[in-house]
Design a protein around this motif. Structure first.
Motif, PDB file in Angstrom:
ATOM      1  N   ARG A 167      -2.612   3.402 -11.290  1.00  0.00           N
ATOM      2  CA  ARG A 167      -3.350   2.579 -10.332  1.00  0.00           C
ATOM      3  C   ARG A 167      -3.152   3.150  -8.928  1.00  0.00           C
ATOM      4  N   GLY A 206     -11.710   3.585 -10.290  1.00  0.00           N
ATOM      5  CA  GLY A 206     -10.513   2.813 -10.621  1.00  0.00           C
ATOM      6  C   GLY A 206     -10.439   2.518 -12.108  1.00  0.00           C
ATOM      7  N   ARG A 250     -15.320   2.607  -5.774  1.00  0.00           N
ATOM      8  CA  ARG A 250     -13.917   2.240  -6.063  1.00  0.00           C
ATOM      9  C   ARG A 250     -13.779   1.666  -7.475  1.00  0.00           C
ATOM     10  N   ARG A 251     -14.740   0.794  -7.879  1.00  0.00           N
ATOM     11  CA  ARG A 251     -14.647   0.176  -9.212  1.00  0.00           C
ATOM     12  C   ARG A 251     -14.775   1.209 -10.326  1.00  0.00           C
ATOM     13  N   ASP A 294       0.836  -1.212   0.000  1.00  0.00           N
ATOM     14  CA  ASP A 294       0.000   0.000   0.000  1.00  0.00           C
ATOM     15  C   ASP A 294       0.867   1.258   0.000  1.00  0.00           C
ATOM     16  N   GLN A 316     -19.357   1.591  -1.263  1.00  0.00           N
ATOM     17  CA  GLN A 316     -17.959   2.045  -1.380  1.00  0.00           C
ATOM     18  C   GLN A 316     -17.227   1.267  -2.469  1.00  0.00           C
ATOM     19  N   GLN A 317     -17.474  -0.047  -2.542  1.00  0.00           N
ATOM     20  CA  GLN A 317     -16.832  -0.857  -3.568  1.00  0.00           C
ATOM     21  C   GLN A 317     -17.293  -0.438  -4.960  1.00  0.00           C
ATOM     22  N   SER A 359      -9.189  10.242  -2.776  1.00  0.00           N
ATOM     23  CA  SER A 359     -10.291  10.035  -1.831  1.00  0.00           C
ATOM     24  C   SER A 359     -11.598  10.522  -2.473  1.00  0.00           C
ATOM     25  N   ILE A 391      -7.214   4.105  -3.794  1.00  0.00           N
ATOM     26  CA  ILE A 391      -8.521   4.777  -3.810  1.00  0.00           C
ATOM     27  C   ILE A 391      -9.222   4.505  -2.480  1.00  0.00           C
ATOM     28  N   ILE A 392      -9.609   5.573  -1.801  1.00  0.00           N
ATOM     29  CA  ILE A 392     -10.320   5.425  -0.525  1.00  0.00           C
ATOM     30  C   ILE A 392     -11.702   6.081  -0.658  1.00  0.00           C
ATOM     31  N   PRO A 393     -12.753   5.267  -0.877  1.00  0.00           N
ATOM     32  CA  PRO A 393     -14.110   5.813  -0.975  1.00  0.00           C
ATOM     33  C   PRO A 393     -14.774   5.879   0.407  1.00  0.00           C
TER      34      PRO A 393
END
Length: 561
Positions: A551, A541, A537-538, A466, A533-534, A477, A554-556
């Motif tokens: 890449r 991303g 992120r998708r 990370d 949130q996922q 974010s 990413i923090i949603p």
């Protein structure tokens, strides 16, 4: 010959009358040396050092050996033997003593003095320690130890012979065979031969220089080069070397005295270690040579010498700060000479050349191993190792201290001299000596233990991954507010980035796609914040990957209101 394999399983219980050898570090890397010997349920540990992090391990301060497989058996440890005072052999000792504070410590005078100052830094009480010299014997439980003088790039290094009912082990520690050492203390080949006559059942040999042909040059060969550097320098001389390299510092002090220069030590560890070496008589200081670093600035440049830490490009070291012109009172000037009097540890090349370029940018002349003979290794080359094998005539050999290629080269040398049983192991691979024959018995869990600030072992490889992503790819974010009754987006998306884009307006194009994806997810029955949130992120991303080929992390954050 045995090779370590990933499919090795946990070892079976040790056969009665056998000796078990478990390396927890130092086999497969240059550093964090630590090996445990077990006989009849009792343990002896040789060395307990650290490994310094590389560029791909951001935020890590130190890497420790992994002794987790004996953590619940530390009360069985009879003693910790320290072969010499380098960080890669003593640096992890305070962390081990935090877990059991009364382990007896065994080592030479200088080694234990350097360790003592380290223990005080860690606010640990002095544990029972036994100062030993070459030729001495001392017994702990079933282990009878005999110490042999060896020379290395620090004074007072020792090899150790470990006699047990299962047989005799000879562990060289780090060593070379300098025939003209500065302190006159040569590697005691007569003792090696005597032990060989008695019968060495297992020989653990330093592999670091096994790929280098011939013999390691003598330390005295550097003296004329250092003298020439001083003779040709019209202004200040700054010497960077390891904070424990007493021999190199001695050569610099002698050259400074001969050329009517005064010397100041810069860097906390350098000041501390050289004070210890001087007090114990391992460093001889010519009269009126040492001054305080701040007083040195009052002298003309041609009379100044600074001896500093930072020869490996460490970012917070004195030399790095001098190169960046951020040091409190040392400012590099055009015409200064900087002498890097050390080897280049693998993995540090970029950091060292960054410092060299920084110094050169301000007009300094930089003398280093690449353009002058200003350092010789502290480890035995192939010719010296061949001598040792022929003198000791061991029944079994276990190469230690080095990367796999070094240990394999060492193994090849042992076989050339007629040793039939050579075992190659890595960290965690258990080797048993039973009935005079050494063989791989299995493997224990043995990974890297990272020290990050005051945290020990909490950082994982996943955390480092990370951190690498943060450093290389950036950080995004995304904050979205969802109306809890309608499920519709009530606020945002608010998007911020670091290390990715200077202007957050680049994200305007993707905001409608995020809103559409969230509306669809809610319509499909997604109500859990994690699912939403996922979804965010998708979407972002995929957009970043397609439009920017990056890449980032990413923090949603999805908030219900």
């Amino acid at each position: 010959m045995s090779h370590p394999h990933p499919e090795l399983t946990a070892p079976a219980p040790l056969a009665e009358g056998g000796l078990r050898v478990t390396p927890f570090g130092g086999l497969g890397e240059v550093g964090r040396n630590m090996t445990a010997f077990e006989y009849a349920g009792r343990l002896l540990i040789v060395d307990c050092g650290v490994l310094f992090p590389e560029d791909h391990q951001p935020g890590v301060d130190l890497i420790l050996p992994d002794w987790s497989s004996i953590r619940d058996r530390l009360d069985d440890v009879e003693a910790l033997v320290l072969t010499h005072g380098h960080e890669d052999h003593i640096g992890a000792t305070p962390y081990l003593l935090r877990e059991r504070g009364n382990i007896p410590l065994v080592g030479s005078e200088l080694t234990l003095a350097l360790l003592g100052s380290k223990l005080r830094e860690h606010r640990l009480k002095e544990t029972v320690h036994h100062v030993v010299k070459e030729g001495e014997r001392i017994t702990f439980g079933p282990f009878e130890l005999e110490f042999v003088a060896v020379n290395h790039s620090i004074p007072d290094a020792l090899a150790v012979a470990i006699r047990t009912p299962a047989g005799m082990v000879l562990h060289t520690g780090d060593f070379k065979m300098d025939q003209l050492p500065l302190d006159g203390r040569i590697t005691d080949l007569r003792a090696f031969a005597r032990l060989g006559e008695e019968g060495v059942d297992l020989f653990l040999t330093d592999s670091t220089n096994a790929e280098t042909p011939g013999f390691t040059p003598t330390e005295r060969g550097i003296t004329p080069v250092i003298d020439q550097v001083f003779r040709e320098s019209q202004q200040r001389v700054i010497v960077a070397c390891f904070a424990s390299h007493v021999h190199r510092v001695q050569q610099v002090l002698d050259a400074a005295y001969a050329h009517e220069r005064q010397v100041a030590f810069v860097g906390r560890s350098m000041v501390r270690n050289m004070g210890i070496a001087r007090d114990l008589g391992y460093l001889t200081v010519p009269p009126n040579t040492i001054v305080d670093a701040k007083e040195l600035a009052d002298l003309p440049p041609q009379h100044q010498v600074l001896i500093s830490t930072g020869s490996q490009g460490e970012p917070m070291s004195a030399l790095s700060r001098i190169a960046q012109r951020t040091h409190n009172f040392v400012h590099i000037e055009e015409g200064d000479t900087v002498l890097l009097a050390s080897s280049l540890i693998p993995g540090n090349e970029n950091a060292v050349y960054r410092v060299i370029n920084g110094l050169a940018r301000w007009g300094a002349r930089v003398v280093h191993k690449g353009n002058a003979m200003v350092h010789v290794s502290g480890h035995a080359s192939a010719g010296e190792l061949l001598y040792c094998y022929n003198i000791v005539k061991p029944r079994n050999v276990l190469p230690v201290h080095g990367e796999i290629r070094h240990m394999q080269a060492n193994a090849a040398l042992a076989r050339m001299t007629g040793v039939e049983n050579v075992v190659i192991a890595e960290d965690g691979v258990v080797v048993d000596l039973v009935d005079g024959v050494a063989s791989v018995a299995g493997k224990v869990d043995c990974g890297y233990v990272f020290v990050d600030g005051s945290s020990v072992g909490d950082i994982t490889e996943s955390d480092l991954k990370d951190r690498r992503i943060l450093g290389e790819e950036g950080f995004i974010s995304v904050i979205v507010v969802i109306d809890s009754s309608s499920g519709k987006v009530a606020g945002g998306p608010e998007i911020h980035a670091r290390g990715f884009a200077e202007d957050d307006s680049v994200f305007e194009d993707v905001k409608p796609a995020i809103i559409d994806a969230l509306d669809k997810a809610v319509a499909d029955g997604a109500t859990d914040a994690y699912q939403l949130q996922q979804t965010v992120r998708r979407v972002i991303g995929r957009w970043v990957s397609n439009t920017h080929r990056r890449r980032p992390m990413i923090i949603p954050v999805v908030v219900e209101a």
